[in-house]
Design an enzyme around this catalytic site. Structure first.
Site, PDB file in Angstrom:
ATOM      1  N   PHE A 166      -2.973   3.066  11.229  1.00 40.64           N
ATOM      2  CA  PHE A 166      -3.793   4.511  11.772  1.00 40.64           C
ATOM      3  C   PHE A 166      -5.112   4.026  12.203  1.00 40.64           C
ATOM      4  CE2 PHE A 166      -4.580   5.464   6.987  1.00 40.64           C
ATOM      5  CZ  PHE A 166      -6.416   5.615   7.646  1.00 40.64           C
ATOM      6  N   LYS A 190       4.008  -2.127  18.436  1.00 36.08           N
ATOM      7  CA  LYS A 190       4.419  -1.012  17.480  1.00 36.08           C
ATOM      8  C   LYS A 190       3.013  -0.096  16.755  1.00 36.08           C
ATOM      9  CE  LYS A 190       5.377   1.739  14.839  1.00 36.08           C
ATOM     10  NZ  LYS A 190       4.617   2.745  14.589  1.00 36.08           N
ATOM     11  N   GLU A 193       1.819   5.406  14.611  1.00 33.64           N
ATOM     12  CA  GLU A 193       2.141   7.173  14.989  1.00 33.64           C
ATOM     13  C   GLU A 193       0.648   8.613  14.601  1.00 33.64           C
ATOM     14  OE1 GLU A 193       3.434   5.738  12.456  1.00 33.64           O
ATOM     15  OE2 GLU A 193       4.606   6.872  11.086  1.00 33.64           O
ATOM     16  N   SER A 243      -0.285  -1.229   4.933  1.00 35.87           N
ATOM     17  CA  SER A 243       0.049  -0.993   3.460  1.00 35.87           C
ATOM     18  C   SER A 243       0.360  -1.798   2.717  1.00 35.87           C
ATOM     19  CB  SER A 243       0.145   0.437   3.209  1.00 35.87           C
ATOM     20  OG  SER A 243       1.117   0.645   3.299  1.00 35.87           O
ATOM     21  N   CYS A 298      -9.918  -1.207   5.698  1.00 38.62           N
ATOM     22  CA  CYS A 298      -9.706  -2.182   4.596  1.00 38.62           C
ATOM     23  C   CYS A 298     -10.727  -2.938   3.882  1.00 38.62           C
ATOM     24  CB  CYS A 298      -8.917  -3.007   5.175  1.00 38.62           C
ATOM     25  SG  CYS A 298      -8.492  -4.316   6.567  1.00 38.62           S
ATOM     26  N   GLU A 405      -5.580   1.798  -4.619  1.00 37.54           N
ATOM     27  CA  GLU A 405      -6.263   2.186  -2.300  1.00 37.54           C
ATOM     28  C   GLU A 405      -6.231   3.392  -2.881  1.00 37.54           C
ATOM     29  OE1 GLU A 405      -4.465   0.650   0.853  1.00 37.54           O
ATOM     30  OE2 GLU A 405      -6.641  -0.162   1.448  1.00 37.54           O
TER      31      GLU A 405
END
Ligand code: NAD
Length: 520
Positions: A166, A190, A193, A243, A298, A405
């Site tokens: 995301f 993909k 969402e 992740s 990240c 994290e």
């Protein structure tokens, strides 16, 4: 030029009518038929603005069929034609960057300047891929034996897929598809969402640029769509960013099904500050890198490791900067930090302030005290998923906040006595994405570069994301696979080598020889 057929509903026009986001397959919108969908929120208000269709395994299979059918013609398209199309994609993305950025702000929540920065870093990858004729050059060895030449080509794999997180809904897809399609593959994206609209606008721009139908497809969904990608033997390679637990799963399942996989995972990025560092510069860098994009990067700095007596003045300098950070809706030009992506994520991030305090750390700044923080479940003044800049000092390795994290605007400070203890901390951490050192001592920086266990290292640079002509990737639990993403290793990932050994007929030297072929 292909006619424009679709633009996702502009955020401002959504109102109470929820826009529906469907798939992009074969150069057009294809409405989902699975009956499953998910909500998309505006994180600045907490309100649902759209729904996104979730694909079933059958819908994914149909997208693969379309992508597979498009592959022969696309791989046979000349390099000069593919280059021309890549240049057009690059120019269209540049022309539409504010529109792409508006989708990022509306669904991810990041502030406009940051969203534009994301598009700019994605553009670098399109620019790199415009050099595909050079990138796909092979090699040639003449006369390896009498009259025999050997040469190597790189050829595309076929249908490849990208599964994206995301936090960079435009840039990470560009990390992947730019090289993938330039090299002659067909692609299924993909996207996350949580913020799927930017990918639909990109799909439309690619079609407008002349990418043939079926070469670039977007299939929305959750685990069901991902599992269908991993199981489908027609998909030859999968690129993943997200992740660590999911990255590990993608790598293990994808490789078991015979695919090439590069799966980039989570991070815990340490910034070491040595006693000789410029405190003001280090504090500016730590604050920028920890709270930019609300810490949902990240490569965000999540831990400052203060060496020796630098700790007290450094914590004071960071603390002093926090009240000046303007937190607000991403589309407000004054905002420097927007909301987090969802309420659940915001609450999870905030929970580390409690566990940190309970486990003996010192909460220097608690973002829940910010006026826009709304812990009331969405009924408060803003309704948005805001959390102010938070700072926890005196963190130790066994604390929950350090072992996980956090991925939000919570910066941790750890205090150590020596440089050796600092580097040990970084090397003992299971993640190895990015790290940085702040010092004026060139020798110390050189030693750090030599011995630190991380894939991307900054020397007085807090977020060392490689430019597009290098490749991006962490070490340890931050990457599963052998090749990093984008840049030269991206080209290698999306192509495979073929070595040809060739002799032109020379009837004068022909003879029967049953021995093993040897060079002569
Ligand atoms: P995520 O792992 O939850 O989701 C990533 C993708 O995987 C999404 O498309 C999602 O739909 C799918 N997914 C989620 N759960 C799944 C499951 N159980 N099975 C199959 N598919 C699943 O990650 P996120 O929350 O979207 O993104 C944030 C994470 O991504 C952070 O951990 C961050 O560090 C990481 N990240 C890493 C990099 C990097 O380059 N290493 C870059 C950006 C983000």
């Amino acid at each position: 030029m292909t006619q424009l057929v679709y633009r996702p509903t502009p955020p401002a026009a959504v109102g109470s009518d929820l826009g529906r986001i469907s798939h992009w397959i074969g150069g057009r919108i294809v409405e989902g038929t699975s009956g499953r969908s998910g909500p998309v929120y505006d994180p600045a208000t907490g309100r649902q603005t759209r729904t996104v269709d979730f694909a079933s395994a059958e819908e994914l299979a149909e997208a693969v069929r379309v992508a597979e059918a498009a592959f022969p013609a696309w791989r046979a398209t000349s390099l000069s034609k593919r280059t021309e199309i890549m240049f057009r994609i690059r120019n269209l993305v540049e022309q539409h960057r504010t529109e792409i950025a508006a989708h990022l702000t509306a669904e991810h929540g990041k502030v406009t300047s940051d969203a534009l920065g994301e598009v700019a870093r994605g553009l670098e990858n399109l620019e790199f891929a415009c050099g595909v004729p050079h990138l796909m050059k092979g090699s040639y060895s003449e006369q390896v034996s009498g009259g025999v030449d050997v040469y190597q080509l790189r050829q595309p794999l076929g249908v490849v897929a990208g599964i994206t997180p995301f936090n960079f809904p435009a840039m990470v897809p560009m990390w992947m598809f730019a090289n993938a399609i330039a090299c002659g593959n067909t692609f299924i994206l993909k996207p996350s969402e949580k913020d799927p609209s930017a990918s639909m606008l990109l799909a439309q721009l690619l079609t407008e640029a002349g990418v043939p139908d079926g070469v670039f497809n977007v299939v929305h969904g959750d685990k069901a769509a991902v599992d269908a990608i991993l199981e489908d033997r027609r998909i030859k390679a999968v690129s993943f960013v997200g992740s660590t637990p999911v990255a590990r799963y993608i790598y293990e399942t994808g490789t078991r099904n015979g695919k090439r996989v590069q799966a980039l995972g989570g991070a815990k990025n340490h910034m070491i500050v040595l006693p000789d560092a410029d405190i003001e510069m280090a504090a500016d860098a730590a604050v920028s890198a920890a709270y930019g994009s609300a810490g949902e990067r990240c490569m965000a700095v999540s831990v400052v490791v203060a060496v020796g007596d630098v700790a007290d003045p450094l914590v004071a300098a960071i603390k002093e900067r926090l009240p000046k950070i303007k937190v607000g809706p991403g589309n407000d030009p004054d905002s420097q930090m927007g909301p987090l992506v969802t309420r659940e994520h915001r609450d999870k991030v905030a929970s580390y302030l409690d566990t940190g305090r309970e486990q003996g750390a010192e909460v220097v700044a608690d973002g829940r005290e910010h006026e826009l923080y709304d812990g009331s479940g969405g009924d408060g003044e803003s309704g948005g998923f805001f959390l102010g800049a938070s700072l926890i000092d005196k963190v130790t390795p066994e604390m929950d906040s350090y072992c996980n994290e956090i991925f939000g605007p919570v910066l941790e400070v750890m205090r150590v006595g020596t440089y050796g203890e600092a580097v040990q901390l970084v090397n003992d951490n299971p993640y190895g994405n990015g790290t940085a050192i702040f010092t004026r001592d060139g020798g110390a920086a050189r030693t750090f570069q030599f011995e630190v266990q991380a894939g991307m290292v900054g020397i007085n640079v807090p977020i060392p994301v490689p430019v597009a002509y290098y490749s991006f990737g962490g070490w340890k639990d931050s990457l599963f696979g052998d090749l990093n993403m984008y840049g030269p290793e991206g080209v290698q990932f999306y192509t495979r080598a073929k070595v040809i050994t060739s002799r032109w007929p020379d009837p004068g030297t022909s003879q029967v020889d049953l021995g093993f072929p040897r060079t002569r």
